[in-house]
Structures are given as C-alpha cells and as structure tokens.
Design a protein around this motif. Sequence first.
Motif, PDB file in Angstrom:
ATOM      1  N   LYS A 329      43.520  65.609  62.012  1.00  0.00           N
ATOM      2  CA  LYS A 329      43.834  66.024  63.381  1.00  0.00           C
ATOM      3  C   LYS A 329      43.217  67.382  63.685  1.00  0.00           C
ATOM      4  CE  LYS A 329      47.735  66.725  66.544  1.00  0.00           C
ATOM      5  NZ  LYS A 329      47.535  68.149  66.869  1.00  0.00           N
ATOM      6  N   VAL A 330      43.285  68.294  62.742  1.00  0.00           N
ATOM      7  CA  VAL A 330      42.729  69.628  62.953  1.00  0.00           C
ATOM      8  C   VAL A 330      41.214  69.551  63.140  1.00  0.00           C
ATOM      9  CG1 VAL A 330      42.346  71.878  61.871  1.00  0.00           C
ATOM     10  CG2 VAL A 330      44.596  70.811  61.744  1.00  0.00           C
ATOM     11  N   VAL A 331      40.555  68.746  62.305  1.00  0.00           N
ATOM     12  CA  VAL A 331      39.110  68.592  62.445  1.00  0.00           C
ATOM     13  C   VAL A 331      38.777  67.964  63.788  1.00  0.00           C
ATOM     14  CG1 VAL A 331      37.082  67.417  61.522  1.00  0.00           C
ATOM     15  CG2 VAL A 331      38.710  68.477  59.964  1.00  0.00           C
ATOM     16  N   ASN A 332      39.551  66.964  64.201  1.00  0.00           N
ATOM     17  CA  ASN A 332      39.325  66.322  65.492  1.00  0.00           C
ATOM     18  C   ASN A 332      39.477  67.312  66.639  1.00  0.00           C
ATOM     19  OD1 ASN A 332      41.074  64.466  67.805  1.00  0.00           O
ATOM     20  ND2 ASN A 332      39.015  63.834  67.248  1.00  0.00           N
ATOM     21  N   GLU A 333      40.429  68.230  66.523  1.00  0.00           N
ATOM     22  CA  GLU A 333      40.620  69.238  67.563  1.00  0.00           C
ATOM     23  C   GLU A 333      39.510  70.288  67.546  1.00  0.00           C
ATOM     24  OE1 GLU A 333      44.498  70.664  66.670  1.00  0.00           O
ATOM     25  OE2 GLU A 333      45.529  69.095  67.805  1.00  0.00           O
ATOM     26  N   MET A 334      38.979  70.564  66.376  1.00  0.00           N
ATOM     27  CA  MET A 334      37.880  71.526  66.281  1.00  0.00           C
ATOM     28  C   MET A 334      36.574  70.944  66.822  1.00  0.00           C
ATOM     29  SD  MET A 334      38.288  73.380  62.593  1.00  0.00           S
ATOM     30  CE  MET A 334      36.727  74.207  62.864  1.00  0.00           C
ATOM     31  N   CYS A 335      36.343  69.661  66.561  1.00  0.00           N
ATOM     32  CA  CYS A 335      35.091  69.015  66.961  1.00  0.00           C
ATOM     33  C   CYS A 335      35.389  67.756  67.762  1.00  0.00           C
ATOM     34  CB  CYS A 335      34.256  68.686  65.729  1.00  0.00           C
ATOM     35  SG  CYS A 335      33.725  70.123  64.779  1.00  0.00           S
ATOM     36  N   PRO A 336      36.022  67.883  68.931  1.00  0.00           N
ATOM     37  CA  PRO A 336      36.413  66.674  69.675  1.00  0.00           C
ATOM     38  C   PRO A 336      35.233  65.869  70.197  1.00  0.00           C
ATOM     39  CG  PRO A 336      36.755  68.639  71.002  1.00  0.00           C
ATOM     40  CD  PRO A 336      36.388  69.119  69.633  1.00  0.00           C
ATOM     41  N   ASN A 337      34.077  66.505  70.370  1.00  0.00           N
ATOM     42  CA  ASN A 337      32.925  65.817  70.945  1.00  0.00           C
ATOM     43  C   ASN A 337      32.155  64.969  69.938  1.00  0.00           C
ATOM     44  OD1 ASN A 337      33.422  66.982  73.470  1.00  0.00           O
ATOM     45  ND2 ASN A 337      32.202  68.792  72.975  1.00  0.00           N
ATOM     46  N   ILE A 338      32.414  65.179  68.648  1.00  0.00           N
ATOM     47  CA  ILE A 338      31.663  64.408  67.640  1.00  0.00           C
ATOM     48  C   ILE A 338      32.579  63.676  66.669  1.00  0.00           C
ATOM     49  CG2 ILE A 338      29.667  65.956  67.753  1.00  0.00           C
ATOM     50  CD1 ILE A 338      30.649  67.085  65.005  1.00  0.00           C
ATOM     51  N   THR A 339      33.896  63.718  66.857  1.00  0.00           N
ATOM     52  CA  THR A 339      34.798  63.053  65.919  1.00  0.00           C
ATOM     53  C   THR A 339      35.747  62.110  66.647  1.00  0.00           C
ATOM     54  OG1 THR A 339      36.441  64.830  66.001  1.00  0.00           O
ATOM     55  CG2 THR A 339      34.732  64.985  64.299  1.00  0.00           C
ATOM     56  N   ARG A 340      36.146  61.095  65.952  1.00  0.00           N
ATOM     57  CA  ARG A 340      37.145  60.137  66.437  1.00  0.00           C
ATOM     58  C   ARG A 340      37.934  59.659  65.232  1.00  0.00           C
ATOM     59  NH1 ARG A 340      37.523  54.301  67.434  1.00  0.00           N
ATOM     60  NH2 ARG A 340      35.567  54.062  66.289  1.00  0.00           N
ATOM     61  N   ILE A 341      39.231  59.556  65.391  1.00  0.00           N
ATOM     62  CA  ILE A 341      40.101  59.109  64.308  1.00  0.00           C
ATOM     63  C   ILE A 341      40.683  57.751  64.688  1.00  0.00           C
ATOM     64  CG2 ILE A 341      42.074  59.699  62.856  1.00  0.00           C
ATOM     65  CD1 ILE A 341      41.686  62.618  63.821  1.00  0.00           C
ATOM     66  N   TYR A 342      40.564  56.801  63.806  1.00  0.00           N
ATOM     67  CA  TYR A 342      41.113  55.478  64.046  1.00  0.00           C
ATOM     68  C   TYR A 342      41.572  54.909  62.714  1.00  0.00           C
ATOM     69  CZ  TYR A 342      36.600  53.685  62.317  1.00  0.00           C
ATOM     70  OH  TYR A 342      35.496  53.397  61.549  1.00  0.00           O
ATOM     71  N   ASN A 343      42.269  53.791  62.748  1.00  0.00           N
ATOM     72  CA  ASN A 343      42.665  53.150  61.496  1.00  0.00           C
ATOM     73  C   ASN A 343      42.177  51.722  61.485  1.00  0.00           C
ATOM     74  OD1 ASN A 343      45.083  51.126  61.843  1.00  0.00           O
ATOM     75  ND2 ASN A 343      45.514  52.834  63.236  1.00  0.00           N
ATOM     76  N   ILE A 344      41.863  51.233  60.299  1.00  0.00           N
ATOM     77  CA  ILE A 344      41.290  49.892  60.158  1.00  0.00           C
ATOM     78  C   ILE A 344      42.339  48.856  59.783  1.00  0.00           C
ATOM     79  CG2 ILE A 344      39.112  50.930  59.440  1.00  0.00           C
ATOM     80  CD1 ILE A 344      39.719  49.861  56.585  1.00  0.00           C
ATOM     81  N   GLY A 345      43.580  49.283  59.619  1.00  0.00           N
ATOM     82  CA  GLY A 345      44.651  48.378  59.220  1.00  0.00           C
ATOM     83  C   GLY A 345      45.736  49.135  58.498  1.00  0.00           C
ATOM     84  N   LYS A 346      46.574  48.415  57.771  1.00  0.00           N
ATOM     85  CA  LYS A 346      47.692  49.029  57.072  1.00  0.00           C
ATOM     86  C   LYS A 346      47.716  48.598  55.613  1.00  0.00           C
ATOM     87  CE  LYS A 346      50.770  49.399  61.089  1.00  0.00           C
ATOM     88  NZ  LYS A 346      52.111  49.046  61.637  1.00  0.00           N
ATOM     89  N   SER A 347      48.310  49.440  54.792  1.00  0.00           N
ATOM     90  CA  SER A 347      48.507  49.117  53.387  1.00  0.00           C
ATOM     91  C   SER A 347      49.690  48.167  53.231  1.00  0.00           C
ATOM     92  CB  SER A 347      48.750  50.397  52.588  1.00  0.00           C
ATOM     93  OG  SER A 347      50.035  50.926  52.900  1.00  0.00           O
TER      94      SER A 347
END
Length: 736
Positions: A329-347
């Motif tokens: 989340k911190v990295v996403n807030e620092m670089c919002p224009n080049i990062t995206r966080i998503y999930n591919i599923g669950k364990s």
Amino acid sequence: MSRPGTATPALALVLLAVTVAGVGAQGAALEDPDYYGQEIWSQEPYYTRPEPEPETFSPPLPAGPGEEWEPRLQEPRAPKRATKPKKAPKRGKSAPEPPPPDKNSNKKVMRTKSSEKAANDDHSVRVAPEDVRESCPPLGLETLKITDFQLHASTVKRYGLGAHRGRLNIQAGINENDFYDGAWCAGRNDLQQWIEVDARRLTRFTGVITQGRNSLWLSDWVTSYKVMVSNDSHTWVTVKNGSGDMIFEGNSEKEIPVLNELPVPMVARYIRINPRSWFDNGSICMRMEILGCPLPDPNNYYHRRNEMTTTDDLDFKHHNYKEMRQLMKVVNEMCPNITRIYNIGKSHQGLKLYAVEISDHPGEHEVGEPEFHYIAGAHGNEVLGRELLLLLVQFLCQEYLARNARIVHLVEETRIHILPSLNPDGYEKAYEGGSELGGWSLGRWTHDGIDINNNFPDLNTLLWEAEDQQNGPRKVPNHYIAIPEWFLSENATVAAETRAVIAWMEKIPFVLGGNLQGGELVVAYPYDLVRSPWKTQEHTPTPDDHVFRWLAYSYASTHRLMTDARRRVCHTEEFQKEEGTVNGASWHTVAGSLNDFSYLHTNCFELSIYVGCDKYPHESQLPEEWENNRESLIVFMEQVHRGIKGLVRDSHGKGIPNAIISVEGVNHDIRTDSTSAPNPLRNGAVTSFSSYQRERAHHQTQLCPDSYLATCYFTEGERRQACPSKQGSNCQMPAP
C-alpha cells in the motif's frame, strides 16, 4: 503507450560497494593477520508508517485480473518465537552430569547477579554486563559466512562427516559414504569429543542452536552438551549454572532445531560444544548454529575484506502477511501512476494472493509491450525470494521517481507483475517458527499438504507419448497443450493456489517469468521431467534449449556468488560446470513443475531461480542478499526485450488472435494472444507477440481470412507473404 518494436535492454552491471573497515583484537588473536571480521549492519527502515485500521485500507485501483484490493482482510495469528516442546528426557549413553530438573533450556533464562558472578569466576573471558543483554543474530554457519576453515573438531568419523558439515540445516547426499554427509560426527563416542567455531574476532556469544544428523537411514543426535569459550583456543571456560557446569538439553530427534540461550552472554573468540549424552542407538553427530554479536575493534586490526553494505534505503526486514499488505500500500501511494495492486485468488485458508503491477499504464495490456512476472513463496518456508521481491518493488518505485534512466525505460517498455507470496499459509507457519527454528520443511507445503512446485498438470508425458506415436490417428500440438479434464475436476488434488496461478497465466500473455526459490544457489531451466521414465536424472532439453541456457546464464552471471568457482557448495551439488545453471531434469526429476507447464501451455518461458543456501536467513543478512541479487533481478527482466516482437494483422489491418508462429528448426510454436479488452488500435484483439528467441530466419503460419492458411517468411532484410485468399494477408513484423 509504449512503442511497438524491439527494445534493446541496457545491460549495465552495478558496481557493488565494498566497505573495508577494521576492528582489532587482543591476545593471541594478533598472531594471524589474515583473519577478517564479520560486520552486522543496522539499517533504518525505509517505511515507518504505522499499520492503518482495516476499514481505511482501500486505495482506489483500476480494473484488472482477479479480485481487487479489499479493505477487510483475514489477519493471521501474531507471530511468536517457536520453542521445542518439553519432552521426557531420553536415556543417553553417558551422562555423568544430568541436567538440572528445573532447567528448560529452550526458554529464555532470567539473568541474575548470582548467575553473572558464577559465569565470571574465570577472568580469562569477559562477561557481558547485565544492561547489554540483546538478541544476537547467527554467526553464519548456515549461510556459509563462517568458512570451513573456522570449524574444527576433536575427531571425525570420515571426511564427509567432518566439522565443515556441522552446519544447521545442511542436507546430505543420497549416498551415506560420500563427501557430502549431513552432520559432523565424532570418530569416537566418548565425553572428550567437541566441535568448535573460531569467530575470528571477539564476539558476544548468546546462544546455540542444534540439530541431529540429516540421514535417510541413520538416527544420530546429541541429547545434552556443555558450552565452553576461549580467547586463545587453549584455555577454556565452561558456561556455569550457579557453582557447577551447565548442561544444556539437546535434541530428541534429528530435524527439529533446538535453541539454548546462554544464561549470561559470554565474550570470547572461540566457542566449543562438548556433547555429554546422545541417542542410545546412535552416535555423536550434530549440526549447529551459533548466535553472537561481533564486537567492534578499536585497533582497526581485522580487515573486513568480504563485507559489504548497501546504499539502498529499503525496508530490510521479514514481513508477515499484514506487513506485506501495508508495504504494498505504501509503495502504491508513493508511485500511484506506475503501480497497481490486485489479487489473483485466495489460499486454502482464505488469504489473498496479492500481486503488484508496475507499468506506465497500470491495468492495461499495451500492444507491443511484453508482460513479465516474478513469483516467490511457492514453498512457504523459502522466504528470501519473498523479501527480495518486496525489496524490488520498493527499489523500482524509488528509482523511477529519481528518474533513473535504466529503470524508467524498463517500467515504460515492460508490464511487470510481482507476486511475492504464492503460499501465504505456509509462510505464516514458517514465520511463526522463525528464521533459525523453522527447520528445513516447516511451512513448505500448503495448508492442505500440497507442494505447489510440482502440482501443475503433467503435459510433458502427453507431448512425448504423442511424439512417440507419430503415425497415430490424433496429432497433439507442440505448444498450448490442453489441460487434462481430470485435472480440472473439483475432486482433483490441486491446490487452490495452483488453480489461481493457472488462471492468472491464462489471462495475462506473459512472455518471460522467474519463480524464486531457496536452499540452493543456481538457476534451473526446463525441462524438469526426465523423458526416460526409469531414470531419476537425465539431461532433457526443450526445443528452445539454447534460449533457456542464455536466460539462466543472464541471471547467474550477474549474481555475486553463483558463478564464483571458489565458493563452497550449499549442500551436495556442484553447479560450476554450467556456470551456475542446470537443466532441471539433470538435477532431479519433477513431474508437473511450473516451468514445464508454462512452456507447454502458454507462451511464457519460465525458470526457477534458487537465490540462497539459507531458505530463511536472519534479517541481518537481507542487505547483503539484496546486493547479491539486485543486478540479476533487473538484468533478467531486461531479457524480455530480446529478439523480435510485432503485430500480425489481416489485409484489413485487424489483429489476428491465436495465429501460430513457428521457427524453422525449433519444434515449439507460440501464438498471438487475444483479449476482449476494448482498444481501438486492436479492434478487440491483442495483435502483439513478443518472442525474444526469434533471432534467426523466421517462419510464421497463421489463419488468413476465410480460413485459408497463410505462411509468412522472414529472413535477413526480407519480408514476404503467401496466402491463397484473394484478399491476401498482411504480415507486418520488423525484420530481425
């Protein structure tokens, strides 16, 4: 949008900074000028923001594959230090000094003035004062920071069981009489045996971790022992418990590590373990790690020739699930224009499998821009890869903001996906055990006991059986081999994490990928399954073997240690004959590996990258491991731009999905990808493919309009087409 076409990677090697400083010694330590010290660094954490409340944890994210980041997440149990449960003592062969009945040596011991006085009776060794009690890291037996020349023993059974093999978690070879056995074993079973470590500088020793012998056939471990320290290796002081020698409780089986903390830290150069009892039906054999803090030397005598520090301002620590989310989340807030966080599923336990996308247009596949991925943590206890990928995410964000030309070019010309923890359930188990007490296998498997590393469908056998029956009625393609129906059924023994990765790889047209593992230093390339069913090791190359070998070498050759011919082997394997690389099947056969599946079912070329001998290194080792792997991680990503990439269109300029691309002399095809994502330049279909292996004469086969077969030939400086349709087909690709 990135420019379509070939992007030339800037293969610039980073000059690693080696800090040479000094610390001194006293007494007999001054006799050897070649000893080097071992520095322990303390890094200020880069991210120091507190973890927010779950309900505020929902940054806006663009659409993409899988589920989006949600504010409420399942939290794992808080980590705790693992301790060996108290068991009934085993009867040893000889134990004249039985352990005190009230002593549980696996628990932290409360220091008192009386215990400090008892330990300080012999003034030849200084005792740490009470106010400096601290938790010291391992000296480095497991990580090989302690060299073979620093380990000595009273006697050895044979060379393969010498003191140099007495390292925590070291693994034995298949044969029990070779050079690579799984412990130090004394030549005799009596009370005069010992194994010692020369720290090569004054060190505050705080604890000892022991294991038994790693063996398929024998049961050998030490059940109790004494600890002694010395400044000159001649006069020894035994750690006391009140007025008598302290007897530490050892192991009750051969694999679970047992920690004993010294009641009072002892300052000395040498530390010796003296077994007092051992398993009834076994011998004196043990593996160990020493906890200690090297002291600074005001005389600047020891030369830290092999030490390094890092100038990167990153968060060098182990991150549990909650901390990993916060870091993303911190990295996403620092670089919002080049990062995206998503999930591919669950364990299996419901923990989301989070990925970070790094691109100049997050959430969008761009024509001509190749897709790359890193995966780590398929084995939950191999945590170094996980932390390296979290460090890489931070590094790419920082360097992009600093306008590092190399990183800016990489981010703008590549769509990068980083999945740091494929098996978060297993990681939480390993994290609970800790870096030294987890052992070799705790957390390796998923929660339901599946090894993700070989849980993918075995497509190799389907291909090879079809090739062996060339005259059969059904012809099987040499690529995009379909997953068997039984594998897709709900009753199949397939991990939820495996299904998530398969869906992820089918949705995103990856070109190149690496899965980071641990326990060795080598890059393994497919095939991972031997073709001869009666063999356990056999060199089994793919049709693109020369490309895979280059890709593996690109990582290994830029790693600080992988191609160093002087380095000690991690356990039993010597990989220097192939420059730190190995064909997976020639190492050990694995059916259903991610590498083989990726190659046979998708366009992606996948390799397994083993990043360190120690699966779970102490936090103090992370800066050095980052320096070991940083350049390799970047160089390997840059290889995605090798060769040719371009568009395949029909005569109307519309993209042709699933066009088959062949190369003369290479019995493995690839295809153009397809998608329903709206894009006016693509007319609803992705028309790009990136194939870094197409470096010679090229031969393309595709479906023309009206289902006619079109063949496009590409040679040096020449492009021509042939299509029997009256409309023709336009094969638009740059020449090699």
